[in-house]
Design an enzyme around this catalytic site. Structure first.
Site, PDB file in Angstrom:
ATOM      1  N   ASP A  88       0.872  -1.177   0.000  1.00 39.96           N
ATOM      2  CA  ASP A  88       0.000   0.000   0.000  1.00 39.96           C
ATOM      3  C   ASP A  88       0.911   1.228   0.000  1.00 39.96           C
ATOM      4  O   ASP A  88       1.946   1.238   0.670  1.00 39.96           O
ATOM      5  CB  ASP A  88      -0.846   0.049   1.274  1.00 39.96           C
ATOM      6  CG  ASP A  88      -2.025  -0.909   1.255  1.00 39.96           C
ATOM      7  OD1 ASP A  88      -2.220  -1.610   0.242  1.00 39.96           O
ATOM      8  OD2 ASP A  88      -2.752  -0.964   2.264  1.00 39.96           O
ATOM      9  N   HIS A 145       4.789  -7.455   0.222  1.00 37.60           N
ATOM     10  CA  HIS A 145       4.432  -8.750  -0.358  1.00 37.60           C
ATOM     11  C   HIS A 145       5.091  -8.927  -1.724  1.00 37.60           C
ATOM     12  O   HIS A 145       5.568  -7.970  -2.332  1.00 37.60           O
ATOM     13  CB  HIS A 145       2.912  -8.864  -0.461  1.00 37.60           C
ATOM     14  CG  HIS A 145       2.225  -8.910   0.866  1.00 37.60           C
ATOM     15  ND1 HIS A 145       1.498 -10.000   1.313  1.00 37.60           N
ATOM     16  CD2 HIS A 145       2.157  -8.002   1.883  1.00 37.60           C
ATOM     17  CE1 HIS A 145       1.010  -9.756   2.519  1.00 37.60           C
ATOM     18  NE2 HIS A 145       1.402  -8.541   2.888  1.00 37.60           N
ATOM     19  N   SER A 248       8.110   4.186   4.909  1.00 36.63           N
ATOM     20  CA  SER A 248       9.348   4.129   4.160  1.00 36.63           C
ATOM     21  C   SER A 248       9.059   3.944   2.684  1.00 36.63           C
ATOM     22  O   SER A 248       8.012   4.344   2.200  1.00 36.63           O
ATOM     23  CB  SER A 248      10.254   3.025   4.697  1.00 36.63           C
ATOM     24  OG  SER A 248      11.587   3.280   4.307  1.00 36.63           O
TER      25      SER A 248
END
EC number: 4.1.1.65
Length: 280
Positions: A88, A145, A248
């Site tokens: 995201d 992921h 980050s």
């Protein structure tokens, strides 16, 4: 272009010491005080707790437990695409690598060799290839992921600075992603090699991978590489590979042979979600 005051200030503050302190505080289990901080953070950044496996803020013993919260199954459905968005966040930049130069922001490029800790051999794999840089804000889900299936080849910890990685800083700090602390993870599959680079930032207490656990701290003063060629560590598309504590950036690299076509709707600053189509 003159640097904004907030960027100039980053050159002066003791970023590593500040980040180490933040990491210790995030591990504290302070009961009602921890809950108060988490409640403020969730409200201030508009965190959608309904997506979390555990939506009850009072049940998180530490800020780190809250920040690395898992999502409910199905909260991020996986698109039918060759390459999925691994996190995201918001798109910083993406596109072709010009020989060995990656576009950071207007007037700023950095080399794949610098990003990959001076590993010229690895960098050659990505000459004229493809990249995507995605910024994770504090409100985002902070697990990373896999964009596609991959067998782990190596992981390299690279010491560095800890500038903020928000869009404003990216516009004004040369070579930002190649100068900050980072973890380089290289994989391979039937289509070739690819790399996920986890870039640290101010207040990012640590980075971790599913096969190693916490990579930092401790913050080493030298580059350290782990090789996994003799281990059969394979991760499926959409499977968790790592996580950040606080916001980050992730940089994904692909070789020229990947012949990627990024999604037509992709553009800098666009919000993206884990599992959406990134490229074909």
């Amino acid at each position: 272009m003159p640097k904004p005051y907030s960027v100039k200030l980053q050159y002066l503050v003791p970023k590593i010491a500040l980040t180490a302190l933040a990491g210790k505080l995030a591990h504290l289990r302070a009961g009602w005080l921890t809950t108060t901080v988490i409640r403020w953070f969730a409200k201030h950044y508009r965190v959608n707790m309904l997506e979390a496996v555990n939506p009850d803020i009072t049940s998180y013993a530490s800020f780190n437990d809250f920040f690395t919260r898992a999502l409910k199954p199905g909260a991020r459905p996986l698109a039918d695409a060759a390459q999925l968005c691994p996190v995201d966040g918001a798109i910083s930049q993406f596109g072709r690598i010009d020989k060995d130069q990656i576009f950071q922001a207007k007037g700023h490029h950095y080399s794949t060799t610098a990003l990959l800790a001076g590993n010229a051999q690895m960098a050659r794999e990505y000459e004229n290839g493809y990249f995507a840089t995605i910024y994770l804000s504090p409100r985002d889900y902070h697990r990373i992921h896999m964009p596609c299936d991959g067998k782990l080849l190596s992981m390299t910890y690279v010491p560095g600075d800890l500038f903020s990685v928000n869009p404003l800083t990216a516009e004004h700090v040369p070579g930002l992603f190649a100068r900050n602390e980072r973890v380089v993870c290289e994989f391979a599959n039937s289509e070739g090699k690819f790399a996920l680079v986890l870039v640290g930032a101010t207040i990012v207490g640590s980075m971790a991978t599913v096969w190693h656990g916490i990579v930092n701290p401790p913050r080493r003063g030298e580059i350290q590489t782990w090789h996994y060629h003799d281990q059969d560590i394979r991760l499926k598309q959409g499977e968790e590979m790592g996580r950040f504590l606080l916001g980050s950036t992730v940089v994904v690299l692909y070789p020229e042979t990947a012949q990627l076509r990024f999604q037509p709707g992709w553009h800098p600053l666009r919000a993206v979600s884990l599992g959406e189509a990134m490229a074909q």
